[in-house]
Design a protein around this motif. Structure first.
Motif, short mmCIF file in Angstrom:
data_model
loop_
_atom_site.label_atom_id
_atom_site.label_comp_id
_atom_site.label_asym_id
_atom_site.label_seq_id
_atom_site.Cartn_x
_atom_site.Cartn_y
_atom_site.Cartn_z
N ARG A 455 0.84 -1.21 0.00
CA ARG A 455 0.00 0.00 0.00
C ARG A 455 0.87 1.25 0.00
N PHE A 456 0.70 2.11 -1.03
CA PHE A 456 1.48 3.32 -1.13
C PHE A 456 1.33 4.15 0.16
N GLY A 457 2.46 4.54 0.75
CA GLY A 457 2.46 5.39 1.92
C GLY A 457 2.52 4.65 3.24
N PHE A 458 2.29 3.34 3.24
CA PHE A 458 2.22 2.59 4.49
C PHE A 458 3.44 1.69 4.68
N ASN A 459 4.57 2.09 4.11
CA ASN A 459 5.83 1.37 4.27
C ASN A 459 6.96 2.35 3.99
N VAL A 460 8.20 1.90 4.18
CA VAL A 460 9.35 2.80 4.02
C VAL A 460 9.74 2.97 2.56
N LYS A 461 9.06 2.28 1.66
CA LYS A 461 9.45 2.32 0.24
C LYS A 461 8.58 3.25 -0.59
N SER A 462 7.66 4.00 0.02
CA SER A 462 6.76 4.86 -0.76
C SER A 462 6.36 6.08 0.05
N TRP A 463 6.03 7.18 -0.68
CA TRP A 463 5.58 8.45 -0.10
C TRP A 463 4.34 8.88 -0.88
N THR A 464 3.30 9.34 -0.19
CA THR A 464 2.06 9.63 -0.91
C THR A 464 1.34 10.83 -0.31
N LEU A 465 0.61 11.55 -1.17
CA LEU A 465 -0.29 12.64 -0.76
C LEU A 465 -1.71 12.17 -1.04
N TYR A 466 -2.51 11.97 0.03
CA TYR A 466 -3.89 11.54 -0.11
C TYR A 466 -4.79 12.77 -0.19
N CYS A 467 -5.59 12.87 -1.26
CA CYS A 467 -6.46 14.01 -1.49
C CYS A 467 -7.91 13.53 -1.56
N ASP A 468 -8.80 14.22 -0.81
CA ASP A 468 -10.23 13.98 -0.94
C ASP A 468 -10.94 15.33 -1.11
N HIS A 469 -12.24 15.36 -0.87
CA HIS A 469 -13.00 16.59 -1.15
C HIS A 469 -12.78 17.67 -0.10
N ASN A 470 -12.21 17.33 1.05
CA ASN A 470 -12.13 18.31 2.14
C ASN A 470 -10.71 18.61 2.61
N SER A 471 -9.75 17.74 2.31
CA SER A 471 -8.43 17.93 2.90
C SER A 471 -7.38 17.13 2.15
N CYS A 472 -6.12 17.32 2.59
CA CYS A 472 -4.98 16.55 2.07
C CYS A 472 -4.17 16.04 3.25
N ASN A 473 -3.70 14.78 3.14
CA ASN A 473 -2.85 14.17 4.18
C ASN A 473 -1.62 13.56 3.52
N PHE A 474 -0.47 13.81 4.10
CA PHE A 474 0.76 13.18 3.64
C PHE A 474 1.00 11.91 4.47
N ILE A 475 1.34 10.80 3.79
CA ILE A 475 1.50 9.51 4.48
C ILE A 475 2.82 8.89 4.05
N HIS A 476 3.61 8.47 5.03
CA HIS A 476 4.85 7.71 4.79
C HIS A 476 5.10 6.80 5.98
N ASN A 477 5.36 5.52 5.70
CA ASN A 477 5.66 4.53 6.73
C ASN A 477 4.57 4.50 7.80
N ARG A 478 3.29 4.55 7.34
CA ARG A 478 2.09 4.48 8.18
C ARG A 478 1.84 5.76 8.98
N ILE A 479 2.70 6.76 8.90
CA ILE A 479 2.52 8.00 9.65
C ILE A 479 1.75 8.99 8.77
N ARG A 480 0.58 9.42 9.26
CA ARG A 480 -0.30 10.32 8.50
C ARG A 480 -0.18 11.73 9.08
N THR A 481 0.04 12.72 8.20
CA THR A 481 0.16 14.11 8.62
C THR A 481 -0.82 14.96 7.80
#
Length: 544
Positions: A455-481
């Protein structure tokens, strides 16, 4: 005998290793038994791509096979040919050769080994296998010294079954005794399945070799670019410092000349002043003597008369103030030269820094200088995702797509990654609609299965920006910001791989930074997109 041997090899099928039966010729030039090539292609029906077993050339659709009459006639002529001449010495079996099990006396080299008879035969004794109908069904292979390994050591029967439970070959007596109720298939069926797995492994290895070769070439190009940039920076630095040293030497010479010139002027002035002071001193000493003599006069009238005749003391021309203005001026000029010189040094160093490290772009026009065309990899796309627009657009569907099996395909998460790796400085934009997406970068060796491992963002091998209708969260290695409370429907991604910089922007009339990551990337990166709900689409925008 050598001529017959050569002709047999020419007219033999590379699949069954026997003389061609109902020979057919493919468009690539290779020939096979009709039944052998049909069986081979039946095993490739799942891939819908049919290949030549020898050269691997692929055919789409499956070719229609017709018997090659000329080859069939040549095979029949070879079967009728009987050579009774004494075999040459080189046809006798040596210590390293497989000997014919039928020959008496000095044994000849075996031409084939039979997996049914568990014996090896020379050309002469192999003829019954070509002529007798029951023997024609036997499986002939290249001469082997290991035929006895096909015999069961317990029952001395042919091991033509495979026990999947114990992962070993067995005979039919083993199947009703030691391996009773085990999962068993024929050895040929197990070989067919293992051959498919082997073919897939070969394809995976070949694909990985191609990927690594491509990544190595990209890194070599980046290394060459770095070397050229560093060489230019060193050259420019040498030129700058050489020019500064030349300027400093010239200004130093000018300052020295000015100091010496001032020195001569001031020395002349001081000498003139010394001469005037000496003259004044002589006059003063003379006056002092007159005054002393007058003060010793005892006659009052004479004293008064002589005192009245004394002339008034002229004012002194000597000043006790030392004039250092010229020296101060020279010192100031020298300070100005040094200040100017170090200013030039600072500017030169700044120019070198610019050459070695370009600043992050600020305007969209500057970002577009690093734009890169990115296409999604059909071999990685999840079966619930549909690719379109030349593999730039992806849509979440309600039903599975009929993609062929591939080891790179994501199986547990609705996501896909790009074909090409991303190194150096890159920029791309992703526009999405629907239920929200994850815009990601990832290493190639991320797992293709597992809820978090892939799963992109939930391990040390990927970095992701999750976008929905209300906000954005950055996720890397299971840490959501949480990084934004505003919907970002068009995401700009800027990557400086060498500098370890990853930035996400909201693209509208202006570029608004959403989140920036500073880290160290140890492998080439790939772009990725992950989805949550059917009907959602995302497109890698064409940037001009």
């Amino acid at each position: 005998m050598a001529g017959v041997q050569l002709q047999r090899e020419t007219l033999s099928c590379s699949i069954c290793l026997d003389l061609l039966k109902d020979p057919v010729a493919l468009t690539c030039g290779h020939s096979f038994c009709m039944n052998c090539i049909k069986d081979h292609w039946d095993s490739e029906d799942e891939k819908r791509i049919y290949s030549c077993p020898q050269c691997r050339k692929t055919f789409m659709p499956r070719p229609n096979l017709l018997k090659n009459v000329m080859l069939a006639d040549l095979v029949e002529e070879l079967k009728k040919t009987r050579l009774h001449a004494a075999p040459a010495d080189h046809c006798y079996a040596g210590a390293e050769d497989v000997a014919c099990d039928v020959c008496t006396g000095r044994k000849l080299k075996a031409l084939k080994s039979c997996l049914v008879c568990l014996a090896s035969y020379c050309e002469e004794h192999l003829q019954p296998h070509h002529q007798a109908p029951p023997l024609k069904k036997h499986k002939l292979v290249e001469p082997s010294k290991n035929l006895q390994e096909n015999i069961c050591p317990l029952h001395y029967k042919l091991m033509d079954l495979f026990c999947r439970t114990d992962q070993q070959c067995i005979c039919y007596l083993c199947s009703v005794d030691e391996h009773k109720d085990h999962d068993m298939v024929s050895a040929a069926a197990e070989r067919k399945q293992k051959q498919r797995e082997l073919d897939l492994s070969q394809e995976e290895v070949q694909q990985r070799v191609q990927d690594i070769d491509r990544d190595v070439k990209v890194l070599q190009q980046e290394e060459e670019a770095l070397t050229l940039s560093a060489d230019k920076a060193v050259k420019d630095t040498d030129e700058s410092f050489t020019e500064m040293m030349r300027l400093l030497q010239r200004r130093s010479s000018d300052v020295k000349q000015q100091i010496r010139s001032k020195q001569e002027t001031e020395v002349r002035r001081v000498k003139d002043l010394q001469e005037k002071l000496q003259q004044e001193l002589t006059k003063l000493k003379k006056r002092e003597a007159e005054l002393t003599q007058l003060s010793l006069t005892q006659d009052h009238n004479q004293f008064l008369l002589n005192y009245r005749s004394l002339s008034a003391l002229s004012p002194s021309t000597h000043s006790s103030t030392v004039h250092v203005q010229a020296v101060a001026e020279v010192r100031g000029q020298l300070q100005d030269v040094l200040t100017e010189t170090w200013t030039n040094v600072s500017l030169a160093v700044a120019r070198v820094d610019v050459l070695l490290k370009e600043p992050e772009p600020e305007t969209r026009a500057e970002f577009l200088r690093y734009s890169q065309e990115i296409k999604l990899d059909p071999n990685t796309v999840h079966t619930r995702l549909l690719l379109s627009e030349g593999n730039r657009k992806v849509t979440v569907t309600w039903v599975n797509q009929s993609y062929p099996h591939h080891t790179d395909r994501f199986t547990d998460r609705c996501q896909v990654m790009s074909e090409e790796s991303l190194t150096g400085r890159c920029y791309w934009e992703v526009e999405w609609r629907g239920g929200g997406v994850c815009v990601a970068v990832t290493y190639k060796n991320i797992s293709r299965s597992g809820l978090d491992e892939s799963r992109f963002g939930f391990n040390v091998k990927s970095w992701t920006l999750y976008c929905d209708h209300n906000s954005c969260n950055f996720i890397h290695n299971r840490i959501r910001t949480k990084v934004s409370d505003v919907k970002v429907s068009r995401v700009g991604v800027y990557l400086d791989h060498r500098a370890g910089l990853l930035s996400f922007y909201r693209v509208s009339d202006t570029m608004t930074l959403v989140h920036r990551v500073q880290t160290t990337f140890t492998q080439p990166l790939y772009a990725g997109v992950r989805f949550y709900s059917p009907g959602t689409t995302a497109e890698l925008c064409e940037l001009k």
